[in-house]
Design a protein around this motif. Sequence first.
Motif, mmCIF file in Angstrom:
data_model
loop_
_atom_site.group_PDB
_atom_site.id
_atom_site.type_symbol
_atom_site.label_atom_id
_atom_site.label_comp_id
_atom_site.label_asym_id
_atom_site.label_seq_id
_atom_site.Cartn_x
_atom_site.Cartn_y
_atom_site.Cartn_z
ATOM 1 N N ARG A 635 14.626 -0.961 -2.579
ATOM 2 C CA ARG A 635 15.463 -0.085 -1.753
ATOM 3 C C ARG A 635 14.698 0.389 -0.523
ATOM 4 N NH1 ARG A 635 18.331 4.131 -5.450
ATOM 5 N NH2 ARG A 635 16.302 5.158 -5.380
ATOM 6 N N ALA A 636 13.378 0.577 -0.692
ATOM 7 C CA ALA A 636 12.550 1.031 0.433
ATOM 8 C C ALA A 636 12.177 -0.115 1.375
ATOM 9 C CB ALA A 636 11.277 1.695 -0.094
ATOM 10 N N GLY A 637 12.446 -1.354 0.947
ATOM 11 C CA GLY A 637 12.088 -2.505 1.768
ATOM 12 C C GLY A 637 10.593 -2.746 1.815
ATOM 13 N N ASP A 638 9.860 -2.305 0.806
ATOM 14 C CA ASP A 638 8.409 -2.461 0.769
ATOM 15 C C ASP A 638 8.093 -3.738 -0.005
ATOM 16 O OD1 ASP A 638 5.633 -2.254 0.146
ATOM 17 O OD2 ASP A 638 5.738 -0.073 0.436
ATOM 18 N N ARG A 639 7.778 -4.837 0.719
ATOM 19 C CA ARG A 639 7.565 -6.120 0.071
ATOM 20 C C ARG A 639 6.324 -6.122 -0.811
ATOM 21 N NH1 ARG A 639 10.407 -10.273 2.266
ATOM 22 N NH2 ARG A 639 9.789 -11.252 0.304
ATOM 23 N N ARG A 640 5.263 -5.497 -0.342
ATOM 24 C CA ARG A 640 4.058 -5.478 -1.188
ATOM 25 C C ARG A 640 4.292 -4.626 -2.426
ATOM 26 N NH1 ARG A 640 -0.737 -2.318 -1.861
ATOM 27 N NH2 ARG A 640 -2.373 -3.640 -2.813
ATOM 28 N N GLY A 641 4.971 -3.465 -2.252
ATOM 29 C CA GLY A 641 5.276 -2.634 -3.415
ATOM 30 C C GLY A 641 6.112 -3.403 -4.423
ATOM 31 N N GLU A 642 7.086 -4.184 -3.931
ATOM 32 C CA GLU A 642 7.920 -4.980 -4.833
ATOM 33 C C GLU A 642 7.067 -6.000 -5.578
ATOM 34 O OE1 GLU A 642 11.606 -8.208 -4.575
ATOM 35 O OE2 GLU A 642 11.042 -7.007 -2.814
ATOM 36 N N ALA A 643 6.122 -6.641 -4.852
ATOM 37 C CA ALA A 643 5.274 -7.658 -5.490
ATOM 38 C C ALA A 643 4.353 -7.033 -6.531
ATOM 39 C CB ALA A 643 4.456 -8.374 -4.420
ATOM 40 N N LEU A 644 3.823 -5.852 -6.238
ATOM 41 C CA LEU A 644 2.947 -5.186 -7.212
ATOM 42 C C LEU A 644 3.721 -4.839 -8.490
ATOM 43 C CD1 LEU A 644 0.854 -2.802 -4.906
ATOM 44 C CD2 LEU A 644 0.026 -4.800 -6.174
#
Length: 849
Positions: A635-644
């Motif tokens: 939802r935040a559009g944080d690609r690295r956060g999603e990958a982690l």
Amino acid sequence: MGPLEVRDGDGIDRTPTVPKHRDLLAMFLLNAGRPLTVERLRRLLWPREGGDRSDSLVRGYVGELRRLVGKDVITTVSGSYVLAGGLLDVDRFRLLVDQGAYEEALSLWRGDALADVDPEGERWTETLRLREELEELRLLALERRVQADLDAGRHRELLAELRRLTKEHPLWQRFRGQYMLALYRSGRRVDALAAYAVLRDRLDGGHAIEPDPELQLLYHRMLHDDVSLHVSAGPPVLLPPDVAGFTGREELLDRVIGGQVVVHGQAGAGKSALAVHAAWRARESFPDGILYADLRETTTPAAVLEDFLRWLGCPAQAIPASLEQRERLFRTYTANRGLLVMLDNAASEAQVRPLLTSCPTVVTSRSSLGGLTGAMRLSVGVLDDGEALDLLVSGSGRQADDSLRRLAAFCGGLPIALRVAGSRLAARPEWTVDYLVSLLQDEHGRLDRLHAGDQAVRSVFAIGFDGLPEPARRTLRGLGALSAPDFADWVTEQLGGHAEALVDAGLLETHGVDVAGQVRYRMHDLTRLFAREQPAPGVLDKLAAVVPARVRASRFSLVSGDPGTAVQTRDIRESVEWLEAERAFLVSLVADLHAARLDDGCWELGHLLAPYLERHRYLDDWRTVSGLALESARRAGDRRGEALILLDQGDLHLAERQWERAHEVLRPALETFLREGRARDVDHVRRRLGRVHLELGRLDEAEQALLTCLAGAGNLRDSADAERVLGAVLRRAGRLDEAAQRLLTAIGHLTELGDRHRQADTLLDLTAVYLSQAAKPAARSAAERARSIAVRLGDRLLDAHALLALARVNRAEGAMDRARELTVSALTVFDETGDRSGAANARALLAGL
């Protein structure tokens, strides 16, 4: 009593008419139950002649009397005659007086005993003695019957009788007082005072003494026109009515009354209901009454003391002005009396202390009133599910079913909410239970719906809230933003402090001390809804900024890759204990941040919790946290956060032994890290993919992935993790020497890092390799080293894995009994902690022993 009279069971008069028969029967009556010899009867019947008559004459009289009144009435025992017991009106009179049946007892009175046989009481000494005893009992019964009539409000009807009694017994002060009271209540105050003056003059003139203190007090109360004298209900019982349909609390009821007892608990917990119900149950134990004061309505001790003293008979003009003097007078009035004192809704010790006496005292309060050092304390919590359902059934008149259970769940076991809900259903018979449940489903309107007439759950919370200082109110509003079942003192401090003030106001409960030594608090769900009605903005933002740092500090010793950092075993243990204590709070906080759309804080906290949740196999919590964190990262559009988070989910699926699902989430994580050029994160994913290849039997691909990771490892942590998994791959491939060497290298790195948890894990892997090599001493040494670390860390789950490894070593050594014992111990821990994989391995080992 009265003239001699004998009647049989049918009421037929069998009274003797022959004088000697009457005298003989009188002898038996005066000596009822006592054996009388013939010689004794001769002396009693012919006292002037010294009993100069023949024995046969006496026996003849006895025989004739027995034929007249019945052979069973007079029996022969060892040559003596005895009158059977239970046949006399005298015996029944005594019994009725003892039982308090005064009207019935007095109805038996027909005059002086044996009035026609021994009119003057001079023929036999027993006659006078019996008459004196019966007269005392008659006057006692009469006095108590008159008092009952006075208590019932029949004072006017008693005037003539009491006037006669005071003339017949001019010095009997109890009759005099009753006569005065009847006059006073009949509006003849002057006559009542004059009746006292007559007695006082008689005593002073003839005996030089004063009337009894009790009568003097009555006189002074009348002199000052004490209006409480008009109450004719006996000793004061000021209790509110008993609670209808009281249920539960069996473990507390018998402990409420006795000494000084403080009944405390959160708002709406039913403290007053419990205390009042216990007092009514014990009513008969307090013949002088029960005093009651609601300290929420009458807050000053001086006002309560004045009220109590008036009820105890102290004239208004005699009540001193100062609090200290009222205290002393109250203690004097209550001394040696069978009184109970109940002080309801106390806010502080200062309200209570002046009202304490030697009498049993019950205090109800939201606070535990710790300053009352001599008091016993009873904590009142919410009702359990069964008790809550019983209270709803009692209040609503409905049958216990699943709908009523759902309604009870919305009330959270809080008695005030259960009573209100039950009253609503009782007042609306056309409503179904499901309809009321549907009304309560909306949290925002639940408190609005929980009211019945002037009874409202919200008002119970408002009482405590309105009395708080503003900083404490802000803290409560802040806590309302949290959904956690409980929280530690550091949380309340972050939100403004004043937790103990909230406890004293009944809006928080102390929930004990956790494993980390922190005081924990708990808030009822309905209290939380009340707090949310006045939200405090920025609470979750503040916690999102503070909590990750605390979590990061506590888990540092579990994940640190810095070999220069010395981490003591005690530090690791304390970190784990803190995370253990805060697990439920932190998991709930992730959900709160997600619901508030604070997405960066949500996914970051979820990612930080993953190593701890993995280590202790909290897979359900981990699944919940990672799911919410992944939604927030996307939802935040944080690609690295999603990958982690996908990386964390890969670890979760590996722990669940779901190899394909792990592969599905790790591939997109790898693609993201490659695209963004994050080499270390890429190696982390490849190491996990190596584990997936291993479990799927693709050993060559696993080895290649792990060698690539080793080549790119930038620190000892990454090298150690890759070496460990590579050791597992080589073991599966049968290259045991290489596997052992890789694992020993990993152990060296982990020892240098001070990572004792992973060091122990790797020692257990090495134990399995040594057992495959039949190197039993080396295997035992590795397993014992692992268990030593687990014990020092206080990690039960790690210890269970070490016990299982030692069991395999003992099996290899042929010590089957010891192997079985260790396996059972490990299985117990696996079952208690919910480690299904560990439990399956233990059961498989047991089956082969």
